[in-house]
Every structure is written in C-alpha cells, then in structure tokens.
Enzyme design. Structure first.
Site, short mmCIF file in Angstrom:
data_model
loop_
_atom_site.label_atom_id
_atom_site.label_comp_id
_atom_site.label_asym_id
_atom_site.label_seq_id
_atom_site.Cartn_x
_atom_site.Cartn_y
_atom_site.Cartn_z
N ASN A 1 8.50 -12.13 -8.76
CA ASN A 1 9.69 -11.37 -8.35
C ASN A 1 10.65 -12.33 -7.65
O ASN A 1 10.43 -12.69 -6.50
CB ASN A 1 9.25 -10.24 -7.41
CG ASN A 1 10.44 -9.48 -6.83
OD1 ASN A 1 11.57 -9.62 -7.31
ND2 ASN A 1 10.19 -8.69 -5.79
N LYS B 1 13.60 -11.80 -6.67
CA LYS B 1 14.52 -11.12 -5.74
C LYS B 1 15.96 -11.63 -6.00
O LYS B 1 16.28 -11.93 -7.14
CB LYS B 1 14.08 -11.32 -4.29
CG LYS B 1 12.61 -10.95 -4.12
CD LYS B 1 12.17 -10.82 -2.69
CE LYS B 1 10.71 -10.43 -2.67
NZ LYS B 1 10.23 -10.09 -1.33
N HIS C 1 10.48 -1.10 -5.24
CA HIS C 1 10.06 -2.21 -4.38
C HIS C 1 10.41 -1.84 -2.94
O HIS C 1 11.42 -1.16 -2.70
CB HIS C 1 10.78 -3.50 -4.80
CG HIS C 1 10.29 -4.69 -4.03
ND1 HIS C 1 10.76 -4.98 -2.78
CD2 HIS C 1 9.35 -5.62 -4.31
CE1 HIS C 1 10.13 -6.06 -2.33
NE2 HIS C 1 9.27 -6.46 -3.24
N GLU D 1 11.86 -3.29 -0.66
CA GLU D 1 13.23 -3.62 -0.25
C GLU D 1 14.22 -2.57 -0.77
O GLU D 1 15.21 -2.26 -0.13
CB GLU D 1 13.59 -5.05 -0.70
CG GLU D 1 12.88 -6.08 0.17
CD GLU D 1 12.47 -7.36 -0.53
OE1 GLU D 1 13.03 -7.69 -1.58
OE2 GLU D 1 11.55 -8.03 -0.02
N GLU E 1 1.85 -3.32 -2.33
CA GLU E 1 2.41 -4.36 -1.47
C GLU E 1 2.53 -3.82 -0.05
O GLU E 1 3.48 -3.08 0.25
CB GLU E 1 3.79 -4.79 -1.95
CG GLU E 1 3.79 -5.38 -3.34
CD GLU E 1 5.04 -6.21 -3.57
OE1 GLU E 1 4.93 -7.43 -3.71
OE2 GLU E 1 6.14 -5.65 -3.58
N GLY F 1 6.81 -11.38 2.51
CA GLY F 1 7.69 -12.42 3.04
C GLY F 1 7.35 -12.84 4.46
O GLY F 1 8.14 -13.50 5.12
N SER G 1 2.97 -12.07 0.30
CA SER G 1 2.62 -13.43 0.73
C SER G 1 1.50 -14.07 -0.08
O SER G 1 0.67 -14.81 0.45
CB SER G 1 2.27 -13.45 2.23
OG SER G 1 3.41 -13.11 2.99
P1 PGA Z 1 6.36 -12.43 -1.04
O1 PGA Z 1 7.09 -11.19 -1.77
O2 PGA Z 1 5.35 -12.96 -2.03
O3 PGA Z 1 7.46 -13.40 -0.75
O4 PGA Z 1 5.72 -11.89 0.17
C1 PGA Z 1 6.37 -10.30 -2.55
C2 PGA Z 1 7.27 -9.18 -3.05
O5 PGA Z 1 8.12 -8.70 -2.29
O6 PGA Z 1 7.17 -8.75 -4.22
#
Ligand code: PGA
Length: 250
Positions: free
Chosen positions: A9, A11, A95, A97, A165, A171, A210
C-alpha cells in the site's frame, strides 16, 4: 502451504515517474513463481503507468479507494467501473486512514465493497481496533462489528479479501505480536465460517501494521495469516521483495 501474499500500500506516495521506476525495477528483480503473490496499490494518478509497466510481469495491482456509483456528479471520486477498465485486480475498502481522516463509515464501505465485486474488482476490506479500544478490551467487538457491517452486502460467490490492521500498529513501528495477530485472525476466520461455511477457508486474510523484513517471518506460524498489507516497507523494491522472501523461505 500456499505462499503468503505481499500487498504494497503506497498510500499518497509515488507519482507516475517514481511509480514507473519502481515497477521497472520490480520486473527485473521478481523471480518466476513470485509474481502471482505480489500486489501493488499505487495512488490513483499513477495507476495507468503502473498498469502499463507491469504488463507481462504477472504482478497485479489495485487501487486504494473507490466510490460505489458507476458514474455521475461525484466530484473527485473514482468509479469501480473505471478501475476495472484500467485493469485493477484489487481495491482497498475502509483503510483506517479512510475511516479516521475521511470519516468513512461501515455502511458506505459495504456499498463500495459490493460495487467493486459487481465489476469483478476484488475488494480488500480493512478492519482494526485503536489502541484505546484494545486497552478497553473491545478488540473483538470492534473488529467483528466492522467485519459484519462491512460485509453486509457482500456477494459470497465472488472473491473478497480481509486485512486486519490494528490502528496502533500502522506506521508506528509497533508491530502486533504473533499471538495478538493470530488471535484476531482466528476470530475473523471463525466469523467468516459462521456466515460462509467452508468457503471461508478460501478468503485470504492479510495482516498489516509496521510489517518489515525483520518481523514478517514470525507470522508464518499463524495458520490464518495468508499474507501482509505493507505500507512504509513496500516503497522500496528490495524491502518489499525481502518481506516476501523471508516469509516464504524456499
Ligand atoms: P505500515 O502501513 O506498514 O507503514 O504500518 C500499513 C498500512 O497502513 O496498510
């Protein structure tokens, strides 16, 4: 055992030029047999470049978001039909976000998921609890609630994936322990089994939050983790492939 999927992903990273460079490099480095288990999710404006650059590689791509309507007066939105026309195999739905920053609710997500299935784009429904919810022992209630409401309009005969997640792991560098991930994945599988019967076994469940080359291989012990949704570590070809290879030792 089937290899674990690796879904990157990106983003809001990589415009068309960077996206093209990534795909060109990925094509060079990917080995035969790996490609069907790799997926990249570029930002919408880079999708045409990615679609073209990946031709012949076997690596699939998808979108990070879509609307549920086919066309019309919905300024700024992307139609599932357009994604399908461009060759998207997947699209994320809900997601964290999108839920947190853009206020997307389960009812909207259920409509998106159904609209994507209708055009043959596989939705990946994202679920996960916040730190506060985990600390209040609400993980099960939150995750199963998001799952049930997000799948309210699902077509059980068409493919869909789920990504767990935990919001506190996205993140932050704070990855869930194998036990924590395993517990939630088993619970999700059971919930799917209750509604789908044996078909539930075929639904790929991804872990995200992460995931890095140095922690991915631990999850191979969880029978209900079928792959990863990777954010930050999917932005470099080497790291992305390392995650895939370390979690799929040959
Ligand atoms: P990350 O993001 O691996 O940077 O923690 C995962 C995601 O939001 O899909």
């Amino acid at each position: 055992m089937k290899p674990l999927y690796c879904v990157g992903n990106w983003k809001m990273n990589k415009g068309p030029a960077e996206a093209k460079a990534f795909c060109t490099e990925l094509k060079k480095q990917v080995r035969p047999g790996e490609a069907p288990y790799l997926v990249v999710l570029p930002p919408a404006v880079s999708a045409p470049t990615v679609s073209e650059s990946l031709i012949g590689s076997g690596v699939r791509w998808g979108a990070q978001n879509s609307y549920f309507e086919t066309k019309g007066a919905f300024t700024g939105e992307t139609s599932p039909a357009f994604l399908q026309e461009m060759g998207a195999a997947f699209c994320l739905v809900g997601h964290s976000e999108r839920r947190q920053i853009f206020g997307e609710k389960d009812e909207l997500l259920a409509r998106k998921l159904s609209a994507l299935q209708a055009v043959g784009v596989t939705p990946i429904l994202c679920v996960g609890e916040t730190l506060e919810e985990r600390q209040k022992n609400r993980t099960q209630e939150i995750v199963l609630g998001q799952l049930q409401r997000g799948l309210a309009l699902v077509n059980k005969d068409q493919s869909f994936w789920i990504a767990y997640e935990p919001v506190w792991a996205i993140g932050t560098g704070q990855v869930a322990t194998v036990e924590q991930a395993s517990e939630v994945h088993t619970m999700i599988r059971q919930s799917l089994r209750d509604s789908l019967g044996e078909g539930a076994r075929a639904v790929p469940l991804l872990y995200g939050g992460s995931v890095k080359p140095d922690n991915a291989s631990g999850f191979t012990k969880c029978p209900d983790v079928n792959g990863f949704l990777v954010g930050g570590a999917s932005l470099k070809v080497e790291e992305f492939l390392q995650i895939f290879r370390l979690s799929n030792p040959s």
